[in-house]
Motif scaffolding. Sequence first.
Motif, short mmCIF file in Angstrom:
data_model
loop_
_atom_site.label_atom_id
_atom_site.label_comp_id
_atom_site.label_asym_id
_atom_site.label_seq_id
_atom_site.Cartn_x
_atom_site.Cartn_y
_atom_site.Cartn_z
N VAL A 75 67.33 40.42 9.76
CA VAL A 75 67.95 41.51 10.51
C VAL A 75 67.08 42.78 10.37
O VAL A 75 66.79 43.46 11.36
N THR A 76 66.63 43.06 9.15
CA THR A 76 65.79 44.26 8.93
C THR A 76 64.48 44.15 9.70
O THR A 76 64.05 45.11 10.36
N THR A 77 63.85 42.98 9.64
CA THR A 77 62.56 42.80 10.34
C THR A 77 62.73 43.05 11.84
O THR A 77 61.93 43.76 12.46
N ILE A 78 63.79 42.49 12.42
CA ILE A 78 63.97 42.65 13.87
C ILE A 78 64.37 44.09 14.20
O ILE A 78 63.88 44.67 15.19
N THR A 79 65.23 44.68 13.38
CA THR A 79 65.63 46.07 13.62
C THR A 79 64.39 46.96 13.61
O THR A 79 64.21 47.83 14.47
N ASN A 80 63.49 46.75 12.64
CA ASN A 80 62.26 47.54 12.57
C ASN A 80 61.39 47.32 13.79
O ASN A 80 60.82 48.26 14.35
N SER A 83 62.70 49.17 16.73
CA SER A 83 62.61 50.64 16.71
C SER A 83 61.15 51.10 16.70
O SER A 83 60.87 52.30 16.66
N GLY A 84 60.20 50.15 16.73
CA GLY A 84 58.78 50.51 16.75
C GLY A 84 58.35 51.01 18.13
O GLY A 84 59.12 50.96 19.09
N THR A 85 57.11 51.46 18.20
CA THR A 85 56.63 52.02 19.47
C THR A 85 56.04 50.94 20.37
O THR A 85 55.94 51.11 21.58
N LYS A 86 55.67 49.80 19.76
CA LYS A 86 55.04 48.74 20.55
C LYS A 86 56.07 48.03 21.42
O LYS A 86 57.09 47.57 20.90
N PRO A 87 55.83 47.94 22.72
CA PRO A 87 56.81 47.23 23.55
C PRO A 87 56.81 45.74 23.25
O PRO A 87 55.75 45.13 23.08
N ILE A 88 57.99 45.15 23.17
CA ILE A 88 58.10 43.71 22.89
C ILE A 88 58.87 43.06 24.01
O ILE A 88 59.94 43.53 24.39
N GLU A 112 75.30 44.56 14.97
CA GLU A 112 75.43 45.54 16.05
C GLU A 112 74.10 45.76 16.79
O GLU A 112 74.04 45.73 18.02
N VAL A 113 73.02 45.95 16.02
CA VAL A 113 71.72 46.23 16.66
C VAL A 113 71.22 45.00 17.41
O VAL A 113 70.83 45.07 18.58
N LEU A 114 71.28 43.87 16.74
CA LEU A 114 70.75 42.65 17.38
C LEU A 114 71.55 42.28 18.63
O LEU A 114 70.98 41.90 19.65
#
Length: 332
Positions: A75-80, A83-88, A112-114
């Motif tokens: 969850v932390t890895t995906i949340t980060n 929120s990064g600048t690189k478009p995925i 919630e975020v995922l």
Amino acid sequence: MSQKIPVTILTGFLGSGKTTLLNQLLESGLMADSAVIVNEFGAISIDAELVVGVDEEILQINNGCICCTVRTDLVTTITNLLSGTKPIRRILIETTGLADPAPIIQSFIVDEVLSTKTMLDAVVTVVDATHIDRWLADQSTGENIAAEQIAFADIVVVSKLDLAEEGRLAKCEATIRAINPMARVLAPIEGRLNVASIVDVKAFDLKNCLAIEPLLLSDLEHEHEHDTSVISVEVREERSLDGPGFFKWLNAFVQQNGDRLLRCKGILSLTGEARRWVFHGVHMTLEGRPGRPWAGSEPRISAIVFIGRGLDAVQIRNDIAGLTQPDASLVA
Ligand SMILES: Nc1nc2c(ncn2[C@@H]2O[C@H](COP(=O)(O)OP(=O)(O)OP(=O)(O)O)[C@@H](O)[C@H]2O)c(=O)[nH]1
């Protein structure tokens, strides 16, 4: 609202061919602007090393399964990432071979975020045609992980048909259908799959998951019970190995321990060999081949993982240490 990012969960029992399929996907060019998360059971990473060199970002979560011990790391890895600048454009997660897909699916539905920013596209399960019957017959724990991986699949890819007898695909399909009548079953042709059939397919269906696991959404305490008798023995050796001696030992070890040895794999530095050697084993099958050359500045370290029950870590490490040659790393 911005579009949700599709997520593919690539699962399948130990050594079934997940990394092989991931490499086909990466080579296809379909994965541009994707983030790939590779989860390994052991503390050292071998899969990430064997993923083909590409521009896509490969993130590693090691030392446990993302379905339980390192679930919050996922969850932390995906949340980060989000929120990064690189478009995925897409996220693909390769689980360990021992992962239960249910808690992973649950994270995407309840976090919630995922749940706001991503959508599950498909759970893709690779099934090894040569070993699946043996794994499904394993009753050593209450939960058969190979069966769970098939049950939660939207798509099943049957691998290793080239090693199996004629008519094996039909038998595998019947076995898969008995566990999961809804999944699409795909078989690679001459070892290659039309990879467009497994990404951006919108195959995930929560209704199917709830039919298998009615508590998926409500039972937040749902703890997947890992088979704690399965352990991972990691060996990291800085001295190069004597190739013939190592493979003779490995063959004998696999013959003696094939029943309880579920998986072994390694990247080896062999004396007098300029290339890395890669080997894979599933129960008693073993395969080895030369990989890319060691880079000039790269430390020639052998990394080996054995996964199984009742393995003697001290003995394995001692045996392998006895096959090293002290000054061999200088010989290339
Ligand atoms: N002959 C044959 N070998 C295959 C096929 N798919 C995978 N393999 C081999 O099976 C071994 C394991 O493949 P991987 O792709 O590493 O399997 P994995 O599921 O990622 O393994 P773990 O992550 O360790 O559970 C390797 O030696 C592959 O080359 C196939 O369709 N045919």
